[in-house]
Design a protein around this motif. Sequence first.
Motif, PDB file in Angstrom:
ATOM      1  N   ARG A 134       0.834  -1.194   0.000  1.00 32.57           N
ATOM      2  CA  ARG A 134       0.000   0.000   0.000  1.00 32.57           C
ATOM      3  C   ARG A 134       0.877   1.256   0.000  1.00 32.57           C
ATOM      4  NH1 ARG A 134      -5.294   0.864   1.090  1.00 32.57           N
ATOM      5  NH2 ARG A 134      -5.902   2.915   1.855  1.00 32.57           N
ATOM      6  N   VAL A 135       0.526   2.199  -0.860  1.00 35.07           N
ATOM      7  CA  VAL A 135       1.216   3.482  -0.886  1.00 35.07           C
ATOM      8  C   VAL A 135       0.654   4.338   0.244  1.00 35.07           C
ATOM      9  CG1 VAL A 135       1.697   5.568  -2.222  1.00 35.07           C
ATOM     10  CG2 VAL A 135       1.594   3.332  -3.378  1.00 35.07           C
ATOM     11  N   GLU A 136       1.500   4.653   1.211  1.00 30.89           N
ATOM     12  CA  GLU A 136       1.045   5.397   2.382  1.00 30.89           C
ATOM     13  C   GLU A 136       0.908   6.889   2.073  1.00 30.89           C
ATOM     14  OE1 GLU A 136       0.076   3.945   4.996  1.00 30.89           O
ATOM     15  OE2 GLU A 136       0.816   1.919   4.505  1.00 30.89           O
ATOM     16  N   GLY A 137      -0.010   7.508   2.793  1.00 38.19           N
ATOM     17  CA  GLY A 137      -0.161   8.961   2.711  1.00 38.19           C
ATOM     18  C   GLY A 137      -1.055   9.463   1.613  1.00 38.19           C
ATOM     19  N   VAL A 138      -1.750   8.557   0.882  1.00 36.50           N
ATOM     20  CA  VAL A 138      -2.598   9.007  -0.222  1.00 36.50           C
ATOM     21  C   VAL A 138      -3.721   9.904   0.283  1.00 36.50           C
ATOM     22  CG1 VAL A 138      -4.173   8.252  -2.049  1.00 36.50           C
ATOM     23  CG2 VAL A 138      -2.049   7.000  -1.628  1.00 36.50           C
ATOM     24  N   THR A 139      -4.320   9.552   1.416  1.00 39.39           N
ATOM     25  CA  THR A 139      -5.480  10.310   1.922  1.00 39.39           C
ATOM     26  C   THR A 139      -5.143  11.147   3.154  1.00 39.39           C
ATOM     27  OG1 THR A 139      -6.180   8.383   3.237  1.00 39.39           O
ATOM     28  CG2 THR A 139      -7.085   8.599   1.014  1.00 39.39           C
ATOM     29  N   ASN A 140      -3.865  11.353   3.416  1.00 42.17           N
ATOM     30  CA  ASN A 140      -3.508  12.143   4.607  1.00 42.17           C
ATOM     31  C   ASN A 140      -3.993  13.579   4.512  1.00 42.17           C
ATOM     32  OD1 ASN A 140      -2.334   9.934   5.704  1.00 42.17           O
ATOM     33  ND2 ASN A 140      -0.209  10.602   5.477  1.00 42.17           N
ATOM     34  N   ASN A 141      -3.781  14.206   3.382  1.00 38.90           N
ATOM     35  CA  ASN A 141      -4.233  15.575   3.164  1.00 38.90           C
ATOM     36  C   ASN A 141      -5.500  15.520   2.320  1.00 38.90           C
ATOM     37  OD1 ASN A 141      -1.937  16.696   4.496  1.00 38.90           O
ATOM     38  ND2 ASN A 141      -0.739  16.264   2.645  1.00 38.90           N
ATOM     39  N   ARG A 142      -6.615  15.807   2.933  1.00 40.27           N
ATOM     40  CA  ARG A 142      -7.916  15.653   2.272  1.00 40.27           C
ATOM     41  C   ARG A 142      -8.619  17.000   2.229  1.00 40.27           C
ATOM     42  NH1 ARG A 142     -13.131  14.401   4.150  1.00 40.27           N
ATOM     43  NH2 ARG A 142     -14.376  13.129   2.700  1.00 40.27           N
ATOM     44  N   GLY A 165      -3.720  14.517  -1.275  1.00 40.84           N
ATOM     45  CA  GLY A 165      -2.311  14.580  -1.597  1.00 40.84           C
ATOM     46  C   GLY A 165      -1.675  15.915  -1.290  1.00 40.84           C
ATOM     47  N   PRO A 166      -0.462  16.112  -1.824  1.00 42.31           N
ATOM     48  CA  PRO A 166       0.195  15.254  -2.816  1.00 42.31           C
ATOM     49  C   PRO A 166       0.850  14.016  -2.204  1.00 42.31           C
ATOM     50  CG  PRO A 166       1.607  17.102  -2.312  1.00 42.31           C
ATOM     51  CD  PRO A 166       0.331  17.332  -1.545  1.00 42.31           C
ATOM     52  N   VAL A 167       1.046  12.999  -3.065  1.00 39.31           N
ATOM     53  CA  VAL A 167       1.699  11.763  -2.668  1.00 39.31           C
ATOM     54  C   VAL A 167       2.828  11.492  -3.660  1.00 39.31           C
ATOM     55  CG1 VAL A 167       0.108  10.350  -4.022  1.00 39.31           C
ATOM     56  CG2 VAL A 167       1.363   9.333  -2.125  1.00 39.31           C
ATOM     57  N   THR A 168       3.894  10.906  -3.193  1.00 41.12           N
ATOM     58  CA  THR A 168       5.061  10.644  -4.048  1.00 41.12           C
ATOM     59  C   THR A 168       4.957   9.264  -4.689  1.00 41.12           C
ATOM     60  OG1 THR A 168       6.473  12.046  -2.656  1.00 41.12           O
ATOM     61  CG2 THR A 168       7.566  10.478  -4.123  1.00 41.12           C
ATOM     62  N   LEU A 169       4.994   9.242  -6.005  1.00 40.64           N
ATOM     63  CA  LEU A 169       5.031   7.998  -6.790  1.00 40.64           C
ATOM     64  C   LEU A 169       6.330   8.029  -7.578  1.00 40.64           C
ATOM     65  CD1 LEU A 169       1.346   7.982  -8.115  1.00 40.64           C
ATOM     66  CD2 LEU A 169       2.242   6.963  -6.020  1.00 40.64           C
ATOM     67  N   LEU A 195      -4.333   3.151  -2.958  1.00 41.24           N
ATOM     68  CA  LEU A 195      -3.345   3.049  -4.026  1.00 41.24           C
ATOM     69  C   LEU A 195      -2.241   2.107  -3.558  1.00 41.24           C
ATOM     70  CD1 LEU A 195      -2.531   4.097  -6.825  1.00 41.24           C
ATOM     71  CD2 LEU A 195      -1.295   5.954  -5.692  1.00 41.24           C
ATOM     72  N   SER A 196      -1.960   1.095  -4.357  1.00 51.50           N
ATOM     73  CA  SER A 196      -0.919   0.131  -3.982  1.00 51.50           C
ATOM     74  C   SER A 196       0.088  -0.016  -5.105  1.00 51.50           C
ATOM     75  CB  SER A 196      -1.533  -1.228  -3.634  1.00 51.50           C
ATOM     76  OG  SER A 196      -2.260  -1.743  -4.738  1.00 51.50           O
TER      77      SER A 196
END
Length: 405
Positions: free
Chosen positions: A201-209, A234-238, A365-366
């Motif tokens: 799982r990609v962490e932090g996707v929904t941290n900033n809503r 987001g934003p989230v780093t990919l 998001l994974s």
Amino acid sequence: AEGVSAVFKLGLKGVIDGIEYEIIGRIRYQEEEEYELSTWDEWLAVNTADGSYHWFVEEDGAIFLYGDYVPQSINLEAANNTFEFDGRSITKNRGFVARIVFHEGELTWRPELGEPMTVYDFKNGGTYFTIEQSEGEVSISSGKKLAYKAVLQAFRKDEYLEQYESTIKARKSYRNKAWLYLAMSVIACGFIVRGCASGTRVEGVTNNRLVITDNAKMTEQGQGTVYNSEVLYGPVTLDDPENLYEFSITADQSVQQLSREWQSFRVMLIAEDRLKALAPTIDREHAKAVNDALDDIEFQPDPVESYVFQGDFWDEDGTDSEGYWHESDTSLSKSFVMQDPGNYYVYLSLFSEKPRKTESVSVGLSRGMKSSLYFPIILGVLGVLMLYNRAKSRKYNELPFPVDG
């Protein structure tokens, strides 16, 4: 019929199991089924030592040697659609009707073209049996299957033995290749399963809503009133372009039940620099400016979004001839490859026929296994190669007549 290639021909002599046979006649039979037409040849051979008659049966690349057989007991009119043969009950469903379509040479009787007969073929232990029943006559024979190579060595060694050995060698090669491709397909399946199971799982996707719109009422042509909500995460780093990513969008029933209604969603992945070029400040105080910028995405000269995923949740029930039914779909997922690593916002748009909480839709998001996207393609190619080689291992033939095995 005369032009059909066969192992035997009139006048041939050969030795099988120490006995010399001479081919003196042939009858070709035809079985007429609903969807196919099959034929086989029965070659009359005489034992040159004692003058007894035998039949070489050539069918679908297999060769059998039959002789007359006298059963200890037989009753072709037994009960329950069966007949009794040497104390064994055999169903008449094994039977079929065959007709004579060609004959040549010397035969033990004068056959007539089109003459029908009922045939029962069955096996008891290691012995093959055939009962042929025509008007006023029943003939019974028993036999065994002959090795194809032994028949060629006996009757056509100088003509076809080399081609036969080449055919068997090629078939073996195709068969080995089929097994190899099958093994590789199993390995590819293992990688696919591992890729699906080993995603992180990609962490932090929904941290900033940031809720931009919450159940705004709008009118859609053909649908009446619908409610629109929009959320920015987001934003989230990919940061790994070689990885397979997967979006999972779910209607969270623990937050709000989806009952007899529908809800549509659209998820956009937008690079941070692209969105900030339209809305430099992204926070609650500037939510209206962000909303205006997102509304104008479709009118930008160049695409702003890097990836779009959309779908529908629904729940419905009813009754039909079988009674009450209930169906629903509340979770969807889709995989994609991230072309350009960097920071991204996740933009979620929701449309529903009833007001719904924005928290009732969860976004996940994974990150999957590297290059697993390509394994289904590889698996498909391997499957085609396996089937092709499997077919060639059965059908490849350098001889002018069918070969079994």
